[in-house]
Design a protein around this motif. Structure first.
Motif, PDB file in Angstrom:
ATOM      1  N   ILE A 284       9.952 -54.881  61.726  1.00 44.80           N
ATOM      2  CA  ILE A 284      11.399 -54.654  61.652  1.00 44.80           C
ATOM      3  C   ILE A 284      11.696 -53.591  60.604  1.00 44.80           C
ATOM      4  CG2 ILE A 284      13.623 -55.713  61.062  1.00 44.80           C
ATOM      5  CD1 ILE A 284      12.348 -58.417  61.995  1.00 44.80           C
ATOM      6  N   PHE A 285      12.492 -52.608  60.991  1.00 43.33           N
ATOM      7  CA  PHE A 285      12.967 -51.592  60.050  1.00 43.33           C
ATOM      8  C   PHE A 285      14.417 -51.900  59.710  1.00 43.33           C
ATOM      9  CE2 PHE A 285      14.663 -47.063  59.530  1.00 43.33           C
ATOM     10  CZ  PHE A 285      14.239 -46.955  58.216  1.00 43.33           C
ATOM     11  N   LEU A 286      14.730 -52.054  58.416  1.00 43.39           N
ATOM     12  CA  LEU A 286      16.088 -52.349  57.974  1.00 43.39           C
ATOM     13  C   LEU A 286      16.850 -51.040  57.819  1.00 43.39           C
ATOM     14  CD1 LEU A 286      16.360 -55.362  57.677  1.00 43.39           C
ATOM     15  CD2 LEU A 286      14.142 -54.733  56.760  1.00 43.39           C
ATOM     16  N   SER A 287      17.928 -50.888  58.562  1.00 45.44           N
ATOM     17  CA  SER A 287      18.678 -49.635  58.546  1.00 45.44           C
ATOM     18  C   SER A 287      20.085 -49.850  59.081  1.00 45.44           C
ATOM     19  CB  SER A 287      17.930 -48.604  59.401  1.00 45.44           C
ATOM     20  OG  SER A 287      18.798 -47.897  60.239  1.00 45.44           O
ATOM     21  N   PRO A 288      21.051 -49.070  58.589  1.00 39.16           N
ATOM     22  CA  PRO A 288      22.421 -49.219  59.105  1.00 39.16           C
ATOM     23  C   PRO A 288      22.528 -48.849  60.583  1.00 39.16           C
ATOM     24  CG  PRO A 288      22.359 -47.778  57.154  1.00 39.16           C
ATOM     25  CD  PRO A 288      20.949 -48.030  57.553  1.00 39.16           C
ATOM     26  N   GLN A 289      21.497 -48.195  61.140  1.00 45.05           N
ATOM     27  CA  GLN A 289      21.523 -47.828  62.565  1.00 45.05           C
ATOM     28  C   GLN A 289      21.081 -48.973  63.472  1.00 45.05           C
ATOM     29  OE1 GLN A 289      19.675 -44.016  63.460  1.00 45.05           O
ATOM     30  NE2 GLN A 289      19.961 -43.376  61.334  1.00 45.05           N
TER      31      GLN A 289
ATOM     32  N   GLY B 270      13.049 -48.622  53.785  1.00 43.09           N
ATOM     33  CA  GLY B 270      13.159 -47.200  53.480  1.00 43.09           C
ATOM     34  C   GLY B 270      13.871 -46.983  52.155  1.00 43.09           C
ATOM     35  N   HIS B 271      13.862 -45.731  51.684  1.00 46.53           N
ATOM     36  CA  HIS B 271      14.561 -45.358  50.464  1.00 46.53           C
ATOM     37  C   HIS B 271      14.858 -43.871  50.573  1.00 46.53           C
ATOM     38  CE1 HIS B 271      15.162 -48.188  47.126  1.00 46.53           C
ATOM     39  NE2 HIS B 271      15.611 -47.134  46.471  1.00 46.53           N
ATOM     40  N   TYR B 272      15.622 -43.308  49.644  1.00 46.58           N
ATOM     41  CA  TYR B 272      15.970 -41.871  49.652  1.00 46.58           C
ATOM     42  C   TYR B 272      16.699 -41.533  50.964  1.00 46.58           C
ATOM     43  CZ  TYR B 272      12.317 -42.568  46.220  1.00 46.58           C
ATOM     44  OH  TYR B 272      11.564 -43.102  45.224  1.00 46.58           O
ATOM     45  N   GLU B 273      16.321 -40.409  51.611  1.00 45.79           N
ATOM     46  CA  GLU B 273      17.025 -40.030  52.852  1.00 45.79           C
ATOM     47  C   GLU B 273      16.476 -40.772  54.066  1.00 45.79           C
ATOM     48  OE1 GLU B 273      19.832 -38.361  52.453  1.00 45.79           O
ATOM     49  OE2 GLU B 273      19.158 -38.372  50.367  1.00 45.79           O
ATOM     50  N   GLY B 274      15.330 -41.443  53.889  1.00 46.98           N
ATOM     51  CA  GLY B 274      14.765 -42.187  55.007  1.00 46.98           C
ATOM     52  C   GLY B 274      13.288 -41.937  55.187  1.00 46.98           C
TER      53      GLY B 274
ATOM     54  N   GLU C 186      15.081 -52.519  65.008  1.00 50.05           N
ATOM     55  CA  GLU C 186      15.830 -51.974  63.882  1.00 50.05           C
ATOM     56  C   GLU C 186      17.014 -52.899  63.652  1.00 50.05           C
ATOM     57  OE1 GLU C 186      16.534 -47.845  64.601  1.00 50.05           O
ATOM     58  OE2 GLU C 186      17.173 -47.466  62.532  1.00 50.05           O
ATOM     59  N   ILE C 187      17.134 -53.404  62.431  1.00 45.24           N
ATOM     60  CA  ILE C 187      18.185 -54.384  62.128  1.00 45.24           C
ATOM     61  C   ILE C 187      19.001 -53.914  60.932  1.00 45.24           C
ATOM     62  CG2 ILE C 187      18.612 -56.742  61.286  1.00 45.24           C
ATOM     63  CD1 ILE C 187      16.313 -57.704  63.026  1.00 45.24           C
ATOM     64  N   SER C 188      20.333 -54.091  61.032  1.00 40.45           N
ATOM     65  CA  SER C 188      21.273 -53.778  59.953  1.00 40.45           C
ATOM     66  C   SER C 188      21.871 -55.074  59.440  1.00 40.45           C
ATOM     67  CB  SER C 188      22.375 -52.867  60.497  1.00 40.45           C
ATOM     68  OG  SER C 188      23.464 -52.811  59.591  1.00 40.45           O
ATOM     69  N   ILE C 189      22.190 -55.140  58.158  1.00 42.82           N
ATOM     70  CA  ILE C 189      22.886 -56.333  57.654  1.00 42.82           C
ATOM     71  C   ILE C 189      24.391 -56.102  57.575  1.00 42.82           C
ATOM     72  CG2 ILE C 189      20.887 -57.245  56.420  1.00 42.82           C
ATOM     73  CD1 ILE C 189      22.476 -56.402  53.798  1.00 42.82           C
ATOM     74  N   GLY C 190      24.874 -54.933  58.006  1.00 45.73           N
ATOM     75  CA  GLY C 190      26.309 -54.689  58.008  1.00 45.73           C
ATOM     76  C   GLY C 190      26.599 -53.204  57.930  1.00 45.73           C
ATOM     77  N   ASP C 191      27.817 -52.846  58.252  1.00 48.62           N
ATOM     78  CA  ASP C 191      28.206 -51.427  58.345  1.00 48.62           C
ATOM     79  C   ASP C 191      28.601 -50.841  57.000  1.00 48.62           C
ATOM     80  OD1 ASP C 191      27.637 -51.364  61.005  1.00 48.62           O
ATOM     81  OD2 ASP C 191      29.704 -51.744  61.650  1.00 48.62           O
ATOM     82  N   TYR C 192      27.606 -50.636  56.162  1.00 46.84           N
ATOM     83  CA  TYR C 192      27.774 -49.955  54.884  1.00 46.84           C
ATOM     84  C   TYR C 192      26.413 -49.398  54.527  1.00 46.84           C
ATOM     85  CZ  TYR C 192      26.463 -54.787  54.143  1.00 46.84           C
ATOM     86  OH  TYR C 192      25.874 -56.019  54.284  1.00 46.84           O
ATOM     87  N   VAL C 193      26.384 -48.404  53.645  1.00 50.55           N
ATOM     88  CA  VAL C 193      25.112 -47.739  53.338  1.00 50.55           C
ATOM     89  C   VAL C 193      24.639 -48.140  51.942  1.00 50.55           C
ATOM     90  CG1 VAL C 193      23.901 -45.542  53.145  1.00 50.55           C
ATOM     91  CG2 VAL C 193      25.723 -45.814  54.834  1.00 50.55           C
ATOM     92  N   LEU C 194      23.395 -48.572  51.860  1.00 52.71           N
ATOM     93  CA  LEU C 194      22.771 -48.969  50.603  1.00 52.71           C
ATOM     94  C   LEU C 194      21.772 -47.893  50.180  1.00 52.71           C
ATOM     95  CD1 LEU C 194      22.186 -52.654  51.740  1.00 52.71           C
ATOM     96  CD2 LEU C 194      23.963 -51.849  50.179  1.00 52.71           C
ATOM     97  N   THR C 195      21.185 -48.056  48.997  1.00 49.61           N
ATOM     98  CA  THR C 195      20.222 -47.057  48.516  1.00 49.61           C
ATOM     99  C   THR C 195      18.826 -47.297  49.087  1.00 49.61           C
ATOM    100  OG1 THR C 195      19.800 -48.395  46.551  1.00 49.61           O
ATOM    101  CG2 THR C 195      21.476 -46.658  46.361  1.00 49.61           C
ATOM    102  N   GLY C 196      18.602 -48.477  49.648  1.00 56.14           N
ATOM    103  CA  GLY C 196      17.288 -48.772  50.200  1.00 56.14           C
ATOM    104  C   GLY C 196      17.319 -50.009  51.068  1.00 56.14           C
ATOM    105  N   GLY C 197      16.228 -50.277  51.753  1.00 57.53           N
ATOM    106  CA  GLY C 197      16.152 -51.427  52.654  1.00 57.53           C
ATOM    107  C   GLY C 197      15.724 -52.719  51.969  1.00 57.53           C
ATOM    108  N   GLU C 198      15.540 -52.674  50.635  1.00 55.78           N
ATOM    109  CA  GLU C 198      15.011 -53.854  49.939  1.00 55.78           C
ATOM    110  C   GLU C 198      16.002 -55.023  49.945  1.00 55.78           C
ATOM    111  OE1 GLU C 198      14.548 -50.747  48.893  1.00 55.78           O
ATOM    112  OE2 GLU C 198      12.354 -50.588  48.905  1.00 55.78           O
ATOM    113  N   LEU C 199      17.256 -54.770  49.575  1.00 56.91           N
ATOM    114  CA  LEU C 199      18.249 -55.867  49.586  1.00 56.91           C
ATOM    115  C   LEU C 199      18.420 -56.423  51.002  1.00 56.91           C
ATOM    116  CD1 LEU C 199      20.842 -54.511  46.992  1.00 56.91           C
ATOM    117  CD2 LEU C 199      19.503 -56.608  46.757  1.00 56.91           C
ATOM    118  N   PRO C 200      18.562 -55.572  52.029  1.00 55.62           N
ATOM    119  CA  PRO C 200      18.626 -56.113  53.396  1.00 55.62           C
ATOM    120  C   PRO C 200      17.392 -56.941  53.771  1.00 55.62           C
ATOM    121  CG  PRO C 200      19.386 -53.854  53.387  1.00 55.62           C
ATOM    122  CD  PRO C 200      18.858 -54.123  52.011  1.00 55.62           C
ATOM    123  N   ALA C 201      16.207 -56.515  53.343  1.00 50.93           N
ATOM    124  CA  ALA C 201      14.992 -57.294  53.649  1.00 50.93           C
ATOM    125  C   ALA C 201      15.080 -58.672  53.005  1.00 50.93           C
ATOM    126  CB  ALA C 201      13.754 -56.550  53.166  1.00 50.93           C
TER     127      ALA C 201
END
Ligand code: 4GY
Length: 236
Positions: free
Chosen positions: A81-86, A109-113, A126-141
């Motif tokens: 699973i890739f954590l991403s707003p997409q 992911g981190h930085y630009e991706g 690919e899973i998102s935890i909500g429609d907002y952008v974070l600095t990395g996928g760690e909190l969503p994971a």
């Protein structure tokens, strides 16, 4: 359940060692392995990223480094699973579905991706935890690990899983504990009555009332009994 987490910031996952999840790990109900993507850099300076082809701001994580980190796991039978707003937005249904897997690999992911080519190669979902952008996928994971772990056998009581919000498609009823009077406000009489049929009915009605007032859209696709419908008419 085994959960491998591919990240550049393994130290960010310390909070998972606390409380209920900490106990679940100690009791071998869930196994969390943190893999530092940087360990797979072949660069003498341990570099993992580079500037984006085509120009633009920031840095992109290299495909080869992520691929080598992924291959170091045993990815047979795992869901990656890739954590991403997409991604598609996480909900309780998806959480329950994921809890049936034996092995999850979470890619942060981190930085630009991350270079798209390795995502195309290794990511199943690919899973998102909500429609907002974070600095990395760690909190969503961490959000995903927390939500999924609750459904792993033995992590919390069966009763807690069955009684909670969403498992019945409704919001929870309010909870009370001692003292019986707080700032002139009394605990609802029915909860002190010892009449379990009445308590169950009151809680069901409070769940319906809460859902109608706070999240009415949840009632749209919900099948309700005649009794539920009659009760809800009072609010409409
Ligand atoms: N929202 N749900 C989310 C996020 C950050 C750059 C790719 C989100 O899941 N992930 O905002 N992620 C980005 C940062 C790399 C992930």
């Amino acid at each position: 359940m085994k959960i491998d987490i591919l990240t550049l910031f393994p130290e960010m996952f310390e909070p998972l060692k606390q409380s209920i999840l900490g106990r679940a790990i100690e009791n071998n109900l869930i196994e969390i392995n943190l893999i530092n993507i940087r360990d797979f850099s072949k660069d003498k300076h341990k570099k993992v990223d580079d500037t984006p082809y085509g120009g633009g701001a920031g840095m992109v994580i290299r495909a080869d480094v992520v691929y080598d980190a992924f291959k170091s796991l045993n990815p047979t039978n795992a869901k990656t699973i890739f954590l991403s707003p997409q991604g598609s937005t996480l909900n309780q249904n998806k959480v329950q579905e994921l809890s049936k897997e034996d092995h999850l690999i979470l890619l942060c992911g981190h930085y630009e991706g991350i270079d798209q080519r390795v995502l195309d190669e290794i990511v199943d979902e690919e899973i998102s935890i909500g429609d907002y952008v974070l600095t990395g996928g760690e909190l969503p994971a961490m959000v995903l690990v927390d939500a999924v772990s609750r459904y792993v056998d033995g992590v919390i009581s069966k009763e807690s899983v069955e009684e909670e919000s969403f498992s019945n498609g409704l919001l929870e009823y309010p909870q009370y504990t001692r003292p019986e009077t707080f700032l002139n406000s009394k605990v609802p009489e029915v909860l002190l009555s010892g009449n379990h049929q009445n308590i169950e009915k009151w809680r069901r009605q409070k769940s319906l009332e809460n859902t109608y007032k706070k999240r009415p859209e949840l009632l749209k696709n919900k099948k309700l009994s005649l009794e539920d419908k009659e009760f809800l008419c009072k609010f409409k």
